[in-house]
Design a protein around this motif. Structure first.
Motif, PDB file in Angstrom:
ATOM      1  N   ALA A 272      36.937  19.389  80.642  1.00 21.17           N
ATOM      2  CA  ALA A 272      36.390  19.708  79.314  1.00 21.17           C
ATOM      3  C   ALA A 272      36.519  18.523  78.364  1.00 21.17           C
ATOM      4  O   ALA A 272      37.425  17.700  78.495  1.00 21.17           O
ATOM      5  N   ASP A 273      35.610  18.462  77.417  1.00 21.19           N
ATOM      6  CA  ASP A 273      35.781  17.602  76.244  1.00 21.19           C
ATOM      7  C   ASP A 273      36.757  18.361  75.344  1.00 21.19           C
ATOM      8  O   ASP A 273      36.397  19.368  74.723  1.00 21.19           O
ATOM      9  N   LEU A 274      38.000  17.909  75.287  1.00 21.63           N
ATOM     10  CA  LEU A 274      39.035  18.712  74.627  1.00 21.63           C
ATOM     11  C   LEU A 274      38.836  18.816  73.120  1.00 21.63           C
ATOM     12  O   LEU A 274      39.203  19.827  72.511  1.00 21.63           O
ATOM     13  N   SER A 275      38.230  17.804  72.503  1.00 23.10           N
ATOM     14  CA  SER A 275      37.948  17.907  71.062  1.00 23.10           C
ATOM     15  C   SER A 275      36.899  18.974  70.813  1.00 23.10           C
ATOM     16  O   SER A 275      37.005  19.775  69.875  1.00 23.10           O
ATOM     17  N   MET A 276      35.866  18.971  71.681  1.00 17.43           N
ATOM     18  CA  MET A 276      34.849  20.016  71.559  1.00 17.43           C
ATOM     19  C   MET A 276      35.477  21.391  71.760  1.00 17.43           C
ATOM     20  O   MET A 276      35.196  22.341  71.016  1.00 17.43           O
ATOM     21  N   ALA A 277      36.341  21.518  72.763  1.00 12.99           N
ATOM     22  CA  ALA A 277      37.012  22.793  73.033  1.00 12.99           C
ATOM     23  C   ALA A 277      37.779  23.249  71.803  1.00 12.99           C
ATOM     24  O   ALA A 277      37.731  24.426  71.414  1.00 12.99           O
ATOM     25  N   ARG A 278      38.475  22.317  71.160  1.00 10.71           N
ATOM     26  CA  ARG A 278      39.262  22.666  69.980  1.00 10.71           C
ATOM     27  C   ARG A 278      38.372  23.199  68.860  1.00 10.71           C
ATOM     28  O   ARG A 278      38.634  24.254  68.282  1.00 10.71           O
ATOM     29  N   GLU A 279      37.276  22.509  68.582  1.00  9.19           N
ATOM     30  CA  GLU A 279      36.390  22.932  67.483  1.00  9.19           C
ATOM     31  C   GLU A 279      35.774  24.296  67.783  1.00  9.19           C
ATOM     32  O   GLU A 279      35.635  25.141  66.897  1.00  9.19           O
ATOM     33  N   ILE A 280      35.368  24.492  69.024  1.00 10.78           N
ATOM     34  CA  ILE A 280      34.746  25.773  69.403  1.00 10.78           C
ATOM     35  C   ILE A 280      35.755  26.914  69.301  1.00 10.78           C
ATOM     36  O   ILE A 280      35.449  28.010  68.811  1.00 10.78           O
ATOM     37  N   ILE A 281      36.988  26.648  69.722  1.00  9.90           N
ATOM     38  CA  ILE A 281      38.007  27.703  69.675  1.00  9.90           C
ATOM     39  C   ILE A 281      38.389  28.036  68.235  1.00  9.90           C
ATOM     40  O   ILE A 281      38.537  29.213  67.880  1.00  9.90           O
ATOM     41  N   ILE A 282      38.519  27.025  67.396  1.00  6.36           N
ATOM     42  CA  ILE A 282      38.807  27.303  65.979  1.00  6.36           C
ATOM     43  C   ILE A 282      37.724  28.230  65.428  1.00  6.36           C
ATOM     44  O   ILE A 282      38.003  29.231  64.766  1.00  6.36           O
ATOM     45  N   ASN A 283      36.467  27.898  65.744  1.00  4.10           N
ATOM     46  CA  ASN A 283      35.357  28.715  65.258  1.00  4.10           C
ATOM     47  C   ASN A 283      35.386  30.130  65.829  1.00  4.10           C
ATOM     48  O   ASN A 283      35.290  31.128  65.108  1.00  4.10           O
ATOM     49  N   ALA A 284      35.524  30.216  67.152  1.00  2.00           N
ATOM     50  CA  ALA A 284      35.421  31.519  67.822  1.00  2.00           C
ATOM     51  C   ALA A 284      36.591  32.426  67.458  1.00  2.00           C
ATOM     52  O   ALA A 284      36.458  33.645  67.397  1.00  2.00           O
ATOM     53  N   LYS A 285      37.760  31.821  67.222  1.00  2.00           N
ATOM     54  CA  LYS A 285      38.943  32.640  66.923  1.00  2.00           C
ATOM     55  C   LYS A 285      39.058  32.969  65.448  1.00  2.00           C
ATOM     56  O   LYS A 285      39.449  34.086  65.095  1.00  2.00           O
ATOM     57  N   THR A 286      38.742  32.019  64.563  1.00  3.74           N
ATOM     58  CA  THR A 286      39.136  32.208  63.157  1.00  3.74           C
ATOM     59  C   THR A 286      37.998  32.456  62.180  1.00  3.74           C
ATOM     60  O   THR A 286      38.249  32.885  61.060  1.00  3.74           O
TER      61      THR A 286
ATOM     62  N   TYR B 203      22.285  37.049  79.638  1.00  7.58           N
ATOM     63  CA  TYR B 203      21.924  35.877  78.833  1.00  7.58           C
ATOM     64  C   TYR B 203      22.814  34.703  79.223  1.00  7.58           C
ATOM     65  O   TYR B 203      24.047  34.813  79.206  1.00  7.58           O
ATOM     66  N   HIS B 204      22.163  33.589  79.568  1.00 10.55           N
ATOM     67  CA  HIS B 204      22.889  32.333  79.781  1.00 10.55           C
ATOM     68  C   HIS B 204      22.598  31.439  78.583  1.00 10.55           C
ATOM     69  O   HIS B 204      21.431  31.187  78.274  1.00 10.55           O
ATOM     70  N   VAL B 205      23.644  30.980  77.927  1.00  3.46           N
ATOM     71  CA  VAL B 205      23.459  30.147  76.743  1.00  3.46           C
ATOM     72  C   VAL B 205      24.093  28.782  76.992  1.00  3.46           C
ATOM     73  O   VAL B 205      25.278  28.689  77.316  1.00  3.46           O
ATOM     74  N   TYR B 206      23.272  27.722  76.873  1.00  2.00           N
ATOM     75  CA  TYR B 206      23.730  26.362  77.127  1.00  2.00           C
ATOM     76  C   TYR B 206      23.787  25.585  75.816  1.00  2.00           C
ATOM     77  O   TYR B 206      22.777  25.478  75.117  1.00  2.00           O
ATOM     78  N   GLY B 207      24.966  25.082  75.497  1.00  3.57           N
ATOM     79  CA  GLY B 207      25.138  24.350  74.249  1.00  3.57           C
ATOM     80  C   GLY B 207      25.732  22.978  74.476  1.00  3.57           C
ATOM     81  O   GLY B 207      25.964  22.555  75.613  1.00  3.57           O
ATOM     82  N   ASN B 208      25.976  22.281  73.380  1.00  3.68           N
ATOM     83  CA  ASN B 208      26.716  21.025  73.462  1.00  3.68           C
ATOM     84  C   ASN B 208      27.672  20.927  72.296  1.00  3.68           C
ATOM     85  O   ASN B 208      27.733  19.934  71.600  1.00  3.68           O
ATOM     86  N   GLY B 209      28.411  22.030  72.116  1.00  3.01           N
ATOM     87  CA  GLY B 209      29.447  22.034  71.091  1.00  3.01           C
ATOM     88  C   GLY B 209      29.106  22.861  69.857  1.00  3.01           C
ATOM     89  O   GLY B 209      29.820  22.805  68.862  1.00  3.01           O
ATOM     90  N   GLN B 210      28.037  23.668  69.922  1.00  2.70           N
ATOM     91  CA  GLN B 210      27.634  24.451  68.738  1.00  2.70           C
ATOM     92  C   GLN B 210      28.724  25.437  68.295  1.00  2.70           C
ATOM     93  O   GLN B 210      29.315  26.131  69.119  1.00  2.70           O
ATOM     94  N   ILE B 211      28.937  25.481  66.995  1.00  2.00           N
ATOM     95  CA  ILE B 211      29.802  26.506  66.411  1.00  2.00           C
ATOM     96  C   ILE B 211      29.023  27.231  65.326  1.00  2.00           C
ATOM     97  O   ILE B 211      28.048  26.703  64.793  1.00  2.00           O
ATOM     98  N   ARG B 212      29.444  28.459  65.039  1.00  2.49           N
ATOM     99  CA  ARG B 212      28.669  29.270  64.083  1.00  2.49           C
ATOM    100  C   ARG B 212      29.071  28.938  62.658  1.00  2.49           C
ATOM    101  O   ARG B 212      30.256  28.811  62.338  1.00  2.49           O
ATOM    102  N   GLN B 213      28.076  28.821  61.811  1.00  2.03           N
ATOM    103  CA  GLN B 213      28.334  28.492  60.393  1.00  2.03           C
ATOM    104  C   GLN B 213      28.750  29.750  59.638  1.00  2.03           C
ATOM    105  O   GLN B 213      28.291  30.815  59.910  1.00  2.03           O
TER     106      GLN B 213
END
Lengths: 415, 415
Positions: free
Chosen positions: A235-249, B405-415
């Protein structure tokens, strides 16, 4: 008082009218319903005030009170929601397919309404308005059975919607609310197979599970979301971090929020401290298996119960796995078939995760928070189906339709 | 003996394998299954002989005995059926839709198997083979629960199919038959929500109704057919006569056979004697309402029970109506939502009938007997759905699928 059977009969009669309406007639009613919500603001907010007072007296927790509370802005939001539904394409009458058989029969498969939809839901009064709008636009009648906490608010809302329907010249029975919020009426609605075509429960997973096990009317399961994000060894660990912050919080109380972090053991020692630091400002309580606790000694050990629990809160449990296969097995064992994500730079790992995970929506390198009818571009959402039958994932207007075959002949008989 | 939970677990494990199979692997297994049916002909027919002996001793009626009976020709027919399924396009992996969102997420909606399908059926052993072929081709595992009359035959058939699966290198748990035909195992299967994704009952309407009211696993209702033909005042009466002869007498025991004649009062006096004469050689017993009996004094008066009854026999009830609206109201009140037809030369009457009738298939100027997966061109059929959810009308392979649904991204987070 109107009995549930009478409500069912009225709904069925209304459904036969609604199925034949033109789009312009349905849109006109959506507009009068929206107008009426605003016109009756004072009465609706007063009713809501009474519900809130009772709820506070009964010690309902603040998060629930917030869901129950209406104000001018929220009411305008509901009215705007009805106007947005006006803009959506009408699914009824759409040709799904059509062909001619060898003997000259013309077969057309056309979208038709489901008929009568039963909505059973808990505290949120916005479901009353959202469901009324979406079911009307798709040519269905709806029977609403909201929770007792919101009953006065729901009665006021449904009253305004029915006035709107009448002013547009439609039957008020298109939208009926069950005034009696006793356990018995919910049970009866779940058994009303002669009149109700489908039941859509909205609420906690416990509540939905209860409906699934007690209904003889077909149910579309929605919403329970024990969502995982798997951080792969590549994984790109920085990307993982940003996505998890978003998905969790970003909004932890909703069903597409992340609940569990699954991490490959090769990156756990580097990534877990990273994510613990990143989540610290959000006060997320971390729980972990033995391997996670060894890396983050300050966190709470997870119990067996944690893995299957949807917290809907600032809590996240962490599981360390030896490989992708273990991650997939763990997720498929404990998930609620809602939304799962892998963070990886590895093509094969992404493909394997996408194909083997049993969930409505599977992500590579994106936040689980996108599982949503609006984010998907459906313009509206009646819920997120976590079952495989009829509809899976975010449900827009077409999920509220069935199909019908029209066959046109000129005397064909079967040989 | 294997418990039902174990069968469920084995089916679920098999389903995860089957979902990932290539089409060529599934087709290879269909071929070895077909070969094995023929190779084990002696054992299968011997088992069938035992079932027949027991059934005869128990006084099972001749029509039922005929459904139960296998011979060389019927077994070859079953094997050919499996080979026909090989020719059908594989629905799994088909893209249903796909798009890109504004923030660059690529969303693909892809057809996937339902998972584990439970079939509950009565005497016909061909369902064992048909269901195994269709569920395998669509990547699903199947749990079969046939009737006790056919148990030895079904065990022999399922044994041959499992040998075929093994010879093709697949898990034999793809096709499991419940050996215990007690009432309890059927009840248990209907409640096996942790392992079974959908239940498809095949049999009498009474039987299907029982399943609908006792299952917590989602059910697809199939088959009950109280089908009507309405002869409009502007009908071509000769065409009406030919269509009714076909729909009533070509094969009266099946679900798409006609059961009721509804006729406009303006043509009743001319048409009823015509149709009585036409049906006389087929020894069809006619029953009628007061108006019909006045025109045909020799026929039996219909009772209230007649209108809702599916005879599956050489019996037809006749209702005389004052207009199209009365015909539609009568049909929608008593039908089983299967197949209904209007015979008319009038465009508006055809359109109104097509739009207002609540049934899976609605015909103008053709026999109801065409409601069938093969006649529709689907190449095969797992049943005919009479409900509105998930699938309606003849169900081919795609009715045995869900979507993901398969969703392919490159780091997208929800605003």
């Amino acid at each position: 008082m109107t009995t549930l059977v009478e409500i069912g009969q009225q709904a069925q009669a209304a459904a036969t009218e609604l199925a034949l309406l033109k789009t312009t007639d349905k849109n006109a009613a959506l507009q009068t319903m929206a107008t009426e919500l605003i016109a009756e603001e004072a009465a609706i907010l007063a009713a809501n005030e009474l519900d809130l007072t009772v709820a506070e007296t009964n010690g309902v927790r603040p998060a629930m009170l917030d869901r129950l509370k209406l104000d001018h802005e929220r009411l305008v939001g509901m009215a705007n929601g009805l106007q947005q539904v006006m803009q959506l394409p009408d699914p009824i009458g759409q040709a799904i397919s059509g062909w001619q058989t060898e003997n000259g029969l013309q077969i057309e498969n056309v979208r038709v309404p489901l008929g009568v939809i039963g909505m059973i839901y808990e505290a949120r009064p916005n479901v009353t308005v959202d469901a009324a709008g979406l079911t009307l636009k798709s040519g269905n009648a709806v029977i609403l059975r909201g929770g007792k906490e919101a009953i006065k608010t729901n009665l006021a809302l449904a009253g305004a919607l029915q006035t709107g329907l009448r002013k547009a010249g439609l039957t008020a029975n298109a939208v009926q609310l069950i005034a009696d919020t006793s356990h018995e009426t919910a049970q009866q609605l779940m058994q009303l197979t002669d009149y109700v075509d489908v039941l859509i429960p909205r609420g906690s997973s416990k509540f939905i599970n209860f409906v699934v096990h007690n209904a003889t009317v077909p149910v579309i399961e929605t919403g329970a979301g024990n969502c995982h994000i798997y951080v792969d060894q590549n994984a790109d660990l920085s990307m993982a971090r940003e996505i998890i912050i978003n998905a969790k919080t970003q909004r932890p109380s909703v069903c597409n929020a992340m609940e569990k972090l699954v991490v490959h053991e090769k990156v756990a020692a580097e990534f877990l401290p990273m994510i613990a630091t990143a989540l610290a400002p959000y006060h997320v309580e971390l729980r972990g298996d033995a391997a996670a606790c060894a890396i983050l000694p300050e966190i709470v050990p997870a119990t067996a119960e944690d893995w299957g629990t949807e917290y809907d809160d600032y809590i996240m449990a962490i599981k360390v796995v030896p490989d992708l296969n273990a991650a997939i097995t763990h997720i498929n064992r404990y998930n609620t078939h809602h939304s799962e994500a892998i963070i990886t730079k590895d093509y094969a790992a992404s493909q394997e995760f996408q194909r083997r995970i049993n969930a409505a929506v599977v992500y590579t390198n994106a936040s689980t928070r996108f599982t949503d009818g609006f984010e998907f571009g459906f313009g509206a959402e009646i819920g997120i189906s976590t079952q495989k039958l009829h509809a899976r994932g975010p449900m827009g207007l077409t999920a509220l339709t069935s199909n019908q075959y029209h066959v046109y002949g000129n005397g064909q008989i079967r040989q």
